[in-house]
Design an enzyme around this catalytic site. Structure first.
Site, PDB file in Angstrom:
ATOM      1  N   HIS A 216       0.830  -1.197   0.000  1.00 41.88           N
ATOM      2  CA  HIS A 216       0.000   0.000   0.000  1.00 41.88           C
ATOM      3  C   HIS A 216       0.865   1.249   0.000  1.00 41.88           C
ATOM      4  CE1 HIS A 216      -2.282   3.283   1.843  1.00 41.88           C
ATOM      5  NE2 HIS A 216      -3.378   2.707   1.361  1.00 41.88           N
ATOM      6  N   GLY A 217       1.915   1.260   0.813  1.00 41.14           N
ATOM      7  CA  GLY A 217       2.827   2.390   0.864  1.00 41.14           C
ATOM      8  C   GLY A 217       2.561   3.361   1.995  1.00 41.14           C
ATOM      9  N   ASP A 218       1.380   3.285   2.596  1.00 44.40           N
ATOM     10  CA  ASP A 218       1.053   4.101   3.775  1.00 44.40           C
ATOM     11  C   ASP A 218      -0.037   3.363   4.531  1.00 44.40           C
ATOM     12  OD1 ASP A 218       0.625   5.968   5.713  1.00 44.40           O
ATOM     13  OD2 ASP A 218       0.055   7.601   4.382  1.00 44.40           O
ATOM     14  N   ALA A 219       0.351   2.227   5.124  1.00 46.27           N
ATOM     15  CA  ALA A 219      -0.620   1.319   5.727  1.00 46.27           C
ATOM     16  C   ALA A 219      -1.010   1.727   7.138  1.00 46.27           C
ATOM     17  CB  ALA A 219      -0.061  -0.107   5.716  1.00 46.27           C
ATOM     18  N   ASN A 223      -6.035   4.726   6.800  1.00 52.56           N
ATOM     19  CA  ASN A 223      -6.215   4.412   5.385  1.00 52.56           C
ATOM     20  C   ASN A 223      -6.936   3.093   5.134  1.00 52.56           C
ATOM     21  OD1 ASN A 223      -5.049   6.815   4.609  1.00 52.56           O
ATOM     22  ND2 ASN A 223      -2.987   5.953   4.573  1.00 52.56           N
TER      23      ASN A 223
END
Length: 292
Positions: A216-219, A223
């Site tokens: 995801h990259g920003d879990a 989010n």
């Protein structure tokens, strides 16, 4: 206590019971609200708009009523031009991910003299940090872990055109260091004793990849979106989505449980995902997070 959170000024009546209310104390004047960014004001056009998020670089997210009772509504993300946020890149990631997992639909991407924006459809449900889920952390943490595992399984590694590799992130961290952009004051307290050079040396060699997934990259907890039945319904904010070791997400998702629900929930998240703790990879990717 009165509805305002201040003591009620009620006059006693027969029997000493308090019936009715006296005048409320005068309320302090509210500060003027800043004007809406032009794209938000134009989209609103008389519809109800509320700010739901502001990030560290000035990016704003607004919820816009779409007129459908019970519908997920619309969301407009706006950022000043100097924020470094690239909504075109996020739109490309959302459009790629949409056939495989529930994400917002991209409706419009644009840029003006003051900033850039992206208009999105909503995902049914509530953010995992909504007051409802903050009051039920066991439910929220389970949904975050199960949702992250489902995301990692759903997004196909073999044709993902985006990268979030440790090597690329280390190179970016070095570029930021060369530009003097790092501030240890913004780091987590467990890293603030390190100099930037020390931290860069510690992340120079990444641990072997445990499992390559589309991260995801920003879990972080906000989010993940959760339905009223307590199960995850989708994810939002895909600025950094790309191929990486699954621990690049897991290290931050578990850390975020402490930030949002208090200590003691990290193991529950890993259990919901279905993985044992990995202290070395967790430490590495948390330090890399602070650097990037």
């Amino acid at each position: 206590m009165g509805a305002t959170g201040l003591p009620s000024l009620a006059a006693p009546s027969d029997g000493g019971k308090r019936t009715g209310r006296g005048p409320e104390p005068p309320q302090p004047p509210q500060p003027p609200q800043p004007p809406l960014p032009p794209p938000v004001a134009e989209l609103a056009a008389g519809r109800r708009v509320r700010k739901v998020w502001e990030n560290a670089v000035g990016g704003l997210t607004f919820a816009v009523a779409d007129g459908r009772p019970g519908g997920p509504g619309l969301y407009l993300k706006w950022a000043p031009l100097d924020s470094g946020l690239d909504y075109g890149a996020e739109a490309a990631r959302l459009e790629w991910a949409a056939p495989f997992t529930p994400v917002p639909e991209v409706l419009e991407v644009g840029q003006g003299p003051d900033g850039s924006w992206m208009l999105l459809s909503g995902v049914p449900g509530r953010s995992a940090v909504d007051q409802l889920w903050r009051a039920a952390p066991a439910v929220a943490v389970r949904a975050i872990g199960e949702g992250l595992r489902a995301l990692h399984h759903a997004l196909p590694v073999e044709n993902c055109p985006f990268s979030w590799s440790a090597e690329g992130r280390v190179a970016w961290a070095q570029m930021r260091s060369d530009a003097g952009a790092h501030s240890q004051a913004d780091w987590h307290e467990e890293h603030r004793h390190l100099s930037v050079d020390q931290a860069l040396q510690m992340v120079e060699e990444a641990p072997p990849v445990d499992r390559l997934v589309v991260c995801h990259g920003d879990a972080c907890a906000p989010n993940t979106v959760i339905g009223d039945d307590g199960t995850w319904t989708g994810h939002v904010d895909f600025q950094r989505m790309g191929l990486a070791d699954r621990w690049a997400d897991l290290a931050i998702a578990s850390w975020s449980c402490d930030w949002n629900y208090g200590p003691g929930w990290q193991t529950a998240l890993l259990d919901a995902y279905g993985v044992d703790a990995d202290p070395d990879r967790t430490a590495y990717y948390r330090l890399l997070w602070d650097l990037t």
